[in-house]
Design a protein around this motif. Sequence first.
Motif, PDB file in Angstrom:
ATOM      1  N   SER A 435       4.623  -8.248   6.310  1.00 41.24           N
ATOM      2  CA  SER A 435       3.930  -7.210   7.071  1.00 41.24           C
ATOM      3  C   SER A 435       4.814  -5.987   7.237  1.00 41.24           C
ATOM      4  CB  SER A 435       3.505  -7.747   8.443  1.00 41.24           C
ATOM      5  OG  SER A 435       2.599  -8.812   8.308  1.00 41.24           O
ATOM      6  N   ARG A 436       6.092  -6.233   7.609  1.00 42.45           N
ATOM      7  CA  ARG A 436       7.020  -5.115   7.753  1.00 42.45           C
ATOM      8  C   ARG A 436       7.212  -4.384   6.414  1.00 42.45           C
ATOM      9  NH1 ARG A 436       7.026  -4.054  13.063  1.00 42.45           N
ATOM     10  NH2 ARG A 436       7.902  -5.760  14.338  1.00 42.45           N
ATOM     11  N   GLU A 437       7.299  -5.159   5.358  1.00 43.82           N
ATOM     12  CA  GLU A 437       7.511  -4.571   4.046  1.00 43.82           C
ATOM     13  C   GLU A 437       6.287  -3.788   3.586  1.00 43.82           C
ATOM     14  OE1 GLU A 437       8.115  -6.753   0.015  1.00 43.82           O
ATOM     15  OE2 GLU A 437      10.069  -6.544   1.009  1.00 43.82           O
ATOM     16  N   ASN A 438       5.110  -4.327   3.824  1.00 44.44           N
ATOM     17  CA  ASN A 438       3.878  -3.621   3.458  1.00 44.44           C
ATOM     18  C   ASN A 438       3.775  -2.282   4.180  1.00 44.44           C
ATOM     19  OD1 ASN A 438       3.095  -5.699   1.777  1.00 44.44           O
ATOM     20  ND2 ASN A 438       1.799  -6.701   3.308  1.00 44.44           N
ATOM     21  N   TYR A 439       4.119  -2.304   5.455  1.00 45.30           N
ATOM     22  CA  TYR A 439       4.027  -1.072   6.235  1.00 45.30           C
ATOM     23  C   TYR A 439       5.044  -0.045   5.734  1.00 45.30           C
ATOM     24  CZ  TYR A 439       3.412   2.048  10.193  1.00 45.30           C
ATOM     25  OH  TYR A 439       3.135   3.140  10.972  1.00 45.30           O
ATOM     26  N   LEU A 440       6.249  -0.519   5.362  1.00 44.10           N
ATOM     27  CA  LEU A 440       7.268   0.385   4.839  1.00 44.10           C
ATOM     28  C   LEU A 440       6.818   1.016   3.525  1.00 44.10           C
ATOM     29  CD1 LEU A 440      10.107   1.618   4.840  1.00 44.10           C
ATOM     30  CD2 LEU A 440      10.918  -0.474   3.710  1.00 44.10           C
ATOM     31  N   ILE A 441       6.266   0.192   2.629  1.00 46.95           N
ATOM     32  CA  ILE A 441       5.806   0.713   1.336  1.00 46.95           C
ATOM     33  C   ILE A 441       4.687   1.739   1.534  1.00 46.95           C
ATOM     34  CG2 ILE A 441       4.679   0.120  -0.839  1.00 46.95           C
ATOM     35  CD1 ILE A 441       7.596  -0.670  -0.714  1.00 46.95           C
ATOM     36  N   SER A 442       3.716   1.411   2.375  1.00 52.58           N
ATOM     37  CA  SER A 442       2.611   2.348   2.621  1.00 52.58           C
ATOM     38  C   SER A 442       3.126   3.630   3.266  1.00 52.58           C
ATOM     39  CB  SER A 442       1.546   1.699   3.496  1.00 52.58           C
ATOM     40  OG  SER A 442       2.071   1.370   4.772  1.00 52.58           O
ATOM     41  N   SER A 443       4.155   3.542   4.129  1.00 51.48           N
ATOM     42  CA  SER A 443       4.734   4.729   4.766  1.00 51.48           C
ATOM     43  C   SER A 443       5.454   5.596   3.740  1.00 51.48           C
ATOM     44  CB  SER A 443       5.711   4.314   5.871  1.00 51.48           C
ATOM     45  OG  SER A 443       5.052   3.603   6.894  1.00 51.48           O
ATOM     46  N   LYS A 444       6.167   4.961   2.787  1.00 56.03           N
ATOM     47  CA  LYS A 444       6.855   5.717   1.743  1.00 56.03           C
ATOM     48  C   LYS A 444       5.851   6.417   0.825  1.00 56.03           C
ATOM     49  CE  LYS A 444      11.261   3.209   1.413  1.00 56.03           C
ATOM     50  NZ  LYS A 444      12.134   2.407   0.525  1.00 56.03           N
ATOM     51  N   ILE A 445       4.781   5.695   0.491  1.00 58.32           N
ATOM     52  CA  ILE A 445       3.739   6.302  -0.362  1.00 58.32           C
ATOM     53  C   ILE A 445       3.094   7.478   0.352  1.00 58.32           C
ATOM     54  CG2 ILE A 445       1.473   5.891  -1.394  1.00 58.32           C
ATOM     55  CD1 ILE A 445       2.413   3.062  -2.040  1.00 58.32           C
ATOM     56  N   LYS A 446       2.838   7.314   1.640  1.00 59.18           N
ATOM     57  CA  LYS A 446       2.279   8.408   2.429  1.00 59.18           C
ATOM     58  C   LYS A 446       3.239   9.599   2.453  1.00 59.18           C
ATOM     59  CE  LYS A 446      -0.841  10.162   5.176  1.00 59.18           C
ATOM     60  NZ  LYS A 446      -2.208  10.486   4.690  1.00 59.18           N
ATOM     61  N   LEU A 447       4.526   9.315   2.512  1.00 55.10           N
ATOM     62  CA  LEU A 447       5.524  10.381   2.515  1.00 55.10           C
ATOM     63  C   LEU A 447       5.479  11.148   1.202  1.00 55.10           C
ATOM     64  CD1 LEU A 447       7.917  11.857   3.794  1.00 55.10           C
ATOM     65  CD2 LEU A 447       9.420  10.051   2.885  1.00 55.10           C
ATOM     66  N   TYR A 448       5.402  10.450   0.082  1.00 57.60           N
ATOM     67  CA  TYR A 448       5.320  11.132  -1.210  1.00 57.60           C
ATOM     68  C   TYR A 448       4.020  11.928  -1.335  1.00 57.60           C
ATOM     69  CZ  TYR A 448       9.518   9.172  -3.306  1.00 57.60           C
ATOM     70  OH  TYR A 448      10.829   8.882  -3.610  1.00 57.60           O
ATOM     71  N   GLU A 449       2.941  11.386  -0.776  1.00 55.25           N
ATOM     72  CA  GLU A 449       1.674  12.120  -0.787  1.00 55.25           C
ATOM     73  C   GLU A 449       1.812  13.421  -0.002  1.00 55.25           C
ATOM     74  OE1 GLU A 449      -3.048  11.445   0.410  1.00 55.25           O
ATOM     75  OE2 GLU A 449      -1.520   9.971   0.976  1.00 55.25           O
ATOM     76  N   MET A 450       2.476  13.354   1.151  1.00 58.47           N
ATOM     77  CA  MET A 450       2.698  14.560   1.957  1.00 58.47           C
ATOM     78  C   MET A 450       3.586  15.560   1.230  1.00 58.47           C
ATOM     79  SD  MET A 450       3.216  13.148   5.828  1.00 58.47           S
ATOM     80  CE  MET A 450       1.877  12.363   6.748  1.00 58.47           C
ATOM     81  N   LYS A 451       4.627  15.033   0.538  1.00 60.63           N
ATOM     82  CA  LYS A 451       5.518  15.923  -0.207  1.00 60.63           C
ATOM     83  C   LYS A 451       4.758  16.648  -1.317  1.00 60.63           C
ATOM     84  CE  LYS A 451      10.062  13.794   0.510  1.00 60.63           C
ATOM     85  NZ  LYS A 451      11.247  13.185  -0.144  1.00 60.63           N
ATOM     86  N   ALA A 452       3.869  15.917  -1.976  1.00 52.73           N
ATOM     87  CA  ALA A 452       3.064  16.544  -3.025  1.00 52.73           C
ATOM     88  C   ALA A 452       2.172  17.637  -2.449  1.00 52.73           C
ATOM     89  CB  ALA A 452       2.225  15.494  -3.742  1.00 52.73           C
ATOM     90  N   LYS A 453       1.546  17.355  -1.321  1.00 50.35           N
ATOM     91  CA  LYS A 453       0.686  18.354  -0.678  1.00 50.35           C
ATOM     92  C   LYS A 453       1.509  19.533  -0.163  1.00 50.35           C
ATOM     93  CE  LYS A 453      -3.027  15.199   0.717  1.00 50.35           C
ATOM     94  NZ  LYS A 453      -3.763  14.599   1.865  1.00 50.35           N
ATOM     95  N   TYR A 454       2.696  19.218   0.323  1.00 50.47           N
ATOM     96  CA  TYR A 454       3.583  20.274   0.822  1.00 50.47           C
ATOM     97  C   TYR A 454       3.999  21.206  -0.318  1.00 50.47           C
ATOM     98  CZ  TYR A 454       7.770  22.388   2.937  1.00 50.47           C
ATOM     99  OH  TYR A 454       8.710  23.268   3.415  1.00 50.47           O
ATOM    100  N   ALA A 455       4.370  20.604  -1.462  1.00 46.42           N
ATOM    101  CA  ALA A 455       4.743  21.410  -2.629  1.00 46.42           C
ATOM    102  C   ALA A 455       3.554  22.237  -3.116  1.00 46.42           C
ATOM    103  CB  ALA A 455       5.256  20.505  -3.745  1.00 46.42           C
ATOM    104  N   LYS A 456       2.353  21.650  -3.058  1.00 41.66           N
ATOM    105  CA  LYS A 456       1.153  22.397  -3.447  1.00 41.66           C
ATOM    106  C   LYS A 456       0.920  23.579  -2.509  1.00 41.66           C
ATOM    107  CE  LYS A 456      -1.385  18.489  -5.488  1.00 41.66           C
ATOM    108  NZ  LYS A 456      -2.590  17.628  -5.362  1.00 41.66           N
ATOM    109  N   SER A 457       1.155  23.369  -1.215  1.00 42.17           N
ATOM    110  CA  SER A 457       0.944  24.464  -0.254  1.00 42.17           C
ATOM    111  C   SER A 457       1.885  25.629  -0.547  1.00 42.17           C
ATOM    112  CB  SER A 457       1.138  23.959   1.176  1.00 42.17           C
ATOM    113  OG  SER A 457       2.497  23.655   1.451  1.00 42.17           O
ATOM    114  N   LYS A 458       3.095  25.324  -1.034  1.00 40.03           N
ATOM    115  CA  LYS A 458       4.031  26.391  -1.398  1.00 40.03           C
ATOM    116  C   LYS A 458       3.495  27.216  -2.562  1.00 40.03           C
ATOM    117  CE  LYS A 458       8.431  24.214  -0.054  1.00 40.03           C
ATOM    118  NZ  LYS A 458       9.755  23.766  -0.545  1.00 40.03           N
TER     119      LYS A 458
END
Length: 469
Positions: A435-458
């Motif tokens: 459970s802890r590992e699943n949450y960590l992986i989903s959080s990292k994926i969400k972080l990369y998704e945000m980074k992609a959107k952030y780069a797009k906003s630039k």
Amino acid sequence: MLRILFVLNILILTANQIQAQDSSQVFTMKDFFAVILTNHPVAKQAGLLNEQAKMQLRIARGELDPYLGSTYDRKEFNTKDYYTLWDSYLKIPTWYGIEFKAGFENNNGQYLNPENNTPSNGLTYLGLSVPIGQGLLIDERRSQIRQAQQFEIIAEAEKIKILNKLILQAAKDYWDWMYYYNKQKLYREARNLANTRYKAVQERAINGDMAAIDTVEAMMQVQSFEILLAQSEVEFKNSTLVLSNYLWNENGVPVEASESLSPSEEGSELSPLSTDSLNQLVSQAKINHPELVKLNAKLSQLAIEKRYISDQFKPKINLNYNVLQTGFSAKEDIFAGSYLSNNYKIGASFSYPLFLRKERGKFQLTKLKITEANLSLQQTNREIENSIQTAANDWMAFEQQISFQEKLVDNSDKLRLGEIERFQNGESSIFLVNSRENYLISSKIKLYEMKAKYAKSKIILRWAAGNMF
């Protein structure tokens, strides 16, 4: 021994991943843009707009080219030579509306009109035509040339607009590619780690240190990540194919993105946007944005057209003067006052429409076009300013979200490591570790998704300001 084996497997897995990363070739967005701007067909098409504008200007300037002309008329009937008329000339238009003309006439015949009589060796003339009413300050030729010069500006702005649109979509697809690359990478790492954990749990179950049911829980984690990995690999392959749409070689042959290529995260790092930078972008956009440049150039064209049409309200008055001489040999006193006053041909023409309906209609139509263009300029200015502000708001919002998400990932990793330690000490279960590992992986994926959107906003902010290069 089992705990040591577990840690060694993780270290070996990490070393293999680092080696795999070193063997890949990083494809930065800067390199990506360079390939697009050099070889992409749309970029090459955009480059043709400047050449088209140059040809339009050349066509307009061609109206000022000197030209040769000649007329020859002969009539003979019942063996009688009625007349032979021959006139050859060179005309040289000038920017200021004055037209120079030099020519040679040689006319003869039994029934020649007396006004067409010339000496036996012909008549040479040199003169000019001067408009003193309509066409003195501006004429159709000058109007066309000045409008063609503005068309060069419009073509350059249209080229930038096309390239901006191309680069914007390419950047979005690049950051999607980066997101899917890291997503499948995270799932692969998670699958390998879950598989390592499953083997360790299986070994402990065989030795009686854990319940056999825990091996099922560990295997389900492996199977879950296998499914997610398979899906993410398809997404990454598809995003790579989308990226390949932009890759062409110098010969115009499409190129497929190599599987050894990996994206760079350069451009997705946090870089705060200051108020001064934003204000400067807005100021530059009001001057350099291709849409505004096009509209301002269009207004300049309409202003030239309005001036030309206003000139047509004047009467057409043309004065012509030609100095005459016999033959081709220039006389020494040809420009003496007595010679000029006794050997010349002079003329004048006048015309003026009584109702001016055509001219008034054109003038009012041009004024309406200018009003329309000014309204479009106002609206476009407003839309550009708002789109810049919208992109800036997204930039700042994603920046804040990424900061929070990075802290969330860091805390999730601490919880996962703590849960693993508790599990190794027999104080937790494989379910909680998963459970802890699943949450960590989903959080990292969400972080990369945000980074992609952030780069797009630039990149969207630069596109909104019309400043992609």
